[in-house]
Design a protein around this motif. Structure first.
Motif, mmCIF file in Angstrom:
data_model
loop_
_atom_site.group_PDB
_atom_site.id
_atom_site.type_symbol
_atom_site.label_atom_id
_atom_site.label_comp_id
_atom_site.label_asym_id
_atom_site.label_seq_id
_atom_site.Cartn_x
_atom_site.Cartn_y
_atom_site.Cartn_z
ATOM 1 N N ILE A 123 0.843 -1.199 0.000
ATOM 2 C CA ILE A 123 0.000 0.000 0.000
ATOM 3 C C ILE A 123 0.880 1.251 0.000
ATOM 4 O O ILE A 123 0.870 2.058 0.937
ATOM 5 C CB ILE A 123 -1.037 0.037 1.138
ATOM 6 N N ILE B 127 0.139 11.068 3.128
ATOM 7 C CA ILE B 127 0.653 9.793 3.616
ATOM 8 C C ILE B 127 0.766 8.775 2.491
ATOM 9 O O ILE B 127 1.750 8.039 2.411
ATOM 10 C CB ILE B 127 -0.217 9.285 4.783
ATOM 11 N N GLN B 128 -0.202 8.741 1.582
ATOM 12 C CA GLN B 128 -0.132 7.811 0.455
ATOM 13 C C GLN B 128 0.474 8.464 -0.786
ATOM 14 O O GLN B 128 1.109 7.797 -1.590
ATOM 15 C CB GLN B 128 -1.516 7.242 0.121
ATOM 16 N N LYS C 288 3.985 6.029 5.273
ATOM 17 C CA LYS C 288 4.120 4.995 4.244
ATOM 18 C C LYS C 288 5.515 4.926 3.643
ATOM 19 O O LYS C 288 6.402 4.319 4.217
ATOM 20 C CB LYS C 288 3.027 5.177 3.189
ATOM 21 N N ALA C 289 5.756 5.589 2.500
ATOM 22 C CA ALA C 289 7.023 5.438 1.777
ATOM 23 C C ALA C 289 8.206 6.107 2.450
ATOM 24 O O ALA C 289 9.342 5.944 1.997
ATOM 25 C CB ALA C 289 6.875 5.982 0.355
ATOM 26 N N SER D 117 8.142 2.075 -1.896
ATOM 27 C CA SER D 117 8.317 2.810 -3.156
ATOM 28 C C SER D 117 9.730 2.668 -3.705
ATOM 29 O O SER D 117 9.936 2.703 -4.918
ATOM 30 C CB SER D 117 7.974 4.288 -2.949
ATOM 31 N N ARG E 9 5.715 9.518 -5.356
ATOM 32 C CA ARG E 9 4.721 8.609 -5.908
ATOM 33 C C ARG E 9 3.977 9.200 -7.111
ATOM 34 O O ARG E 9 3.712 8.489 -8.094
ATOM 35 C CB ARG E 9 3.726 8.226 -4.785
ATOM 36 N N VAL F 266 4.076 1.716 0.310
ATOM 37 C CA VAL F 266 5.127 1.808 1.324
ATOM 38 C C VAL F 266 6.512 1.560 0.722
ATOM 39 O O VAL F 266 7.432 2.354 0.910
ATOM 40 C CB VAL F 266 4.858 0.825 2.475
ATOM 41 N N SER G 156 2.774 5.978 12.750
ATOM 42 C CA SER G 156 1.860 5.596 11.675
ATOM 43 C C SER G 156 1.197 6.830 11.100
ATOM 44 O O SER G 156 1.193 7.910 11.716
ATOM 45 C CB SER G 156 0.782 4.649 12.209
ATOM 46 N N GLY G 157 0.601 6.656 9.929
ATOM 47 C CA GLY G 157 -0.108 7.762 9.308
ATOM 48 C C GLY G 157 -1.243 8.278 10.166
ATOM 49 O O GLY G 157 -1.429 9.494 10.298
ATOM 50 N N ALA H 268 6.250 7.971 10.596
ATOM 51 C CA ALA H 268 5.364 8.985 10.036
ATOM 52 C C ALA H 268 5.779 10.327 10.606
ATOM 53 O O ALA H 268 6.586 10.401 11.538
ATOM 54 C CB ALA H 268 3.901 8.673 10.368
#
Length: 445
Positions: free
Chosen positions: A63, A259-260, A286-287, A67, A265, A65, A123-124, A295
């Motif tokens: 998801i 976050i995503q 994430k990435a 990248s 990305r 992460v 975390s996000g 995060a």
């Protein structure tokens, strides 16, 4: 040699994965879902090898992460060196340089040249929670405005910010209060069509907040520059910039949830940059750390420093091993020009998906940026009827053929593509061809 991938030694999932899944059923809560019950034992770049020896093409990146790909050398080296030195002290107890260095990188990389500060979390969802805390503390206001189709996490406050009920919210209330939801500028499904979407959505947004909340009561507006779990919705051009400007004019904190979308990305380091938007606060995750939990919240110094000392933090936030991984991941993105690579490969991905949309009536919309793209599947193009059943079947067909894909969307009818940014052009092409075969198998020509 790419043509041999995916390399399937058994059915997917195979017998060894099935045996592990039987163990999982007895040990792991049934509430924790898994999209494809294969068990991975090794991964490299954009390939995953499971316990049955199947080598799958990864169009999910955990998801968004991994990248920089699994096993990125700079990430592995940084983690190994840090583990040998020490694994944890808690930054709130005794500090260490990797935490400071990650914050310095974030302050440099995130949009805007103003004075910034950062704080690190796990975390996000935790980053979003803290961004809201900062906005409320700094403004002395309570209400936070979020959007239809938004996803911001699974904690109580972030569930309140998230729009979709199943599986994220159903049965878990009551939720945190002082959250107000407004329509998103969703071009494909805007009632009057995409042409007037940005202006109409913005005018409706302002009118609704003014009437139902009041600008003077609004602490923050939080928005994903491209909505993730909601369906990879790219807001109508100009909408995000108008919202950010309106926030600035009314003393409201504009929070960009990247976050995503963040870390190359979408073809830029951050998705906000596509429209020249500079957020007051930006959440990342994430990435950021190549697969380790990390995060952050980065923002204007006067906001980030407004909270009293001790008001932000957490035992594991900014763990030194995760920070070392982040420094390796960020350096990989910089040295390998992964933002440019995402843009270039994204053009290839988009052209292939657009061609498929011309061939298959099941594809109602193609959207996204860089290597964050999606197709929305419908049973009736004119009525734009969401087709969750076909979407699930196509996803399963991809899995059987050795391509790891994901679905999303408020209506469960979006297939999303999130390959590692280091994927080769040949492997990307092979994965898209598998998706086309799966679509043809399920939806017909």
């Amino acid at each position: 040699m790419v043509a041999r991938y995916p390399l399937l030694a058994t059915d997917v999932p195979g017998p060894a994965s099935a045996a592990l899944h039987a163990r999982r059923t007895k040990a792991v809560s049934a509430a924790v879902g898994t999209g494809l019950p294969v068990y991975i034992e090794e991964a490299s770049g954009a390939l995953l090898r499971d316990v049955d020896g199947n080598e799958l093409i990864d169009f999910a990146s955990g998801i968004a992460v991994t990248s920089v790909g699994n096993g990125a050398p700079r990430v592995v080296s940084g983690v190994r060196e840090q583990v040998e030195r020490f694994t944890h002290t808690c930054f709130m107890v005794t500090a260490y340089e990797p935490y400071v260095e990650v914050c310095e990188r974030l302050n440099e990389l995130t949009p805007g040249r103003h004075d910034k500060r950062s704080a690190l979390f796990n975390s996000g969802a935790e980053a979003v929670e803290n961004a809201v805390k900062i906005a409320r503390y700094a403004t002395g206001r309570d209400t936070v405005v979020a959007f239809d189709h938004a996803y911001h996490g699974r904690t109580n406050l972030t569930m309140a910010l998230t729009a979709k009920s199943m599986p994220y919210k159903s049965g878990f209330g009551p939720f945190a209060g002082e959250i107000h939801r407004v329509p998103m500028a969703y071009p494909y499904r805007w009632p009057t069509g995409p042409q007037g979407c940005a202006e109409e959505a913005f005018e409706g947004f302002v009118a609704q907040v003014r009437a139902q909340v009041g600008e003077q009561n609004t602490a923050a507006v939080i928005l994903e520059p491209i909505q993730g779990e909601g369906g990879f919705i790219v807001p109508a051009a100009g909408f995000v910039a108008r919202v950010a400007r309106w926030c600035r004019e009314n003393g409201i904190v504009f929070i960009a949830d990247e976050i995503q979308t963040g870390f190359c990305r979408t073809g830029d380091w951050f998705a906000c940059e596509h429209e020249g938007v500079v957020p007051d606060l930006i959440t990342t995750g994430k990435a950021i750390a190549g697969g380790l939990p990390l995060a952050a919240v980065t923002g204007r110094a006067e906001l980030m420093d407004a909270v009293h000392t001790g008001g932000l933090g957490g035992t594991y936030g900014g763990n030194p091993v995760a920070c070392a991984a982040a420094l390796g991941a960020i350096e990989t993105m910089r040295v390998e020009h992964l933002a440019t690579r995402a843009a270039e490969l994204g053009e290839i991905l988009r052209s292939r998906l657009v061609a498929l949309a011309e061939k298959y009536d099941a594809i109602g919309d193609v959207r996204g940026r860089g290597l964050m793209q999606a197709v929305e599947l419908v049973s009736d193009r004119d009525a734009k009827t969401p087709d969750a059943a076909t979407t699930a079947a196509v996803n399963q067909a991809c899995h059987r053929a050795g391509l790891l894909t994901l679905t999303c969307g408020t209506y469960g009818n979006v297939v999303r593509f999130l390959p590692p940014l280091v994927i080769t052009e040949e492997l990307l092409d092979r994965g898209i061809s598998i998706f086309e075969s799966a679509l043809g198998e399920v939806a017909g020509t």
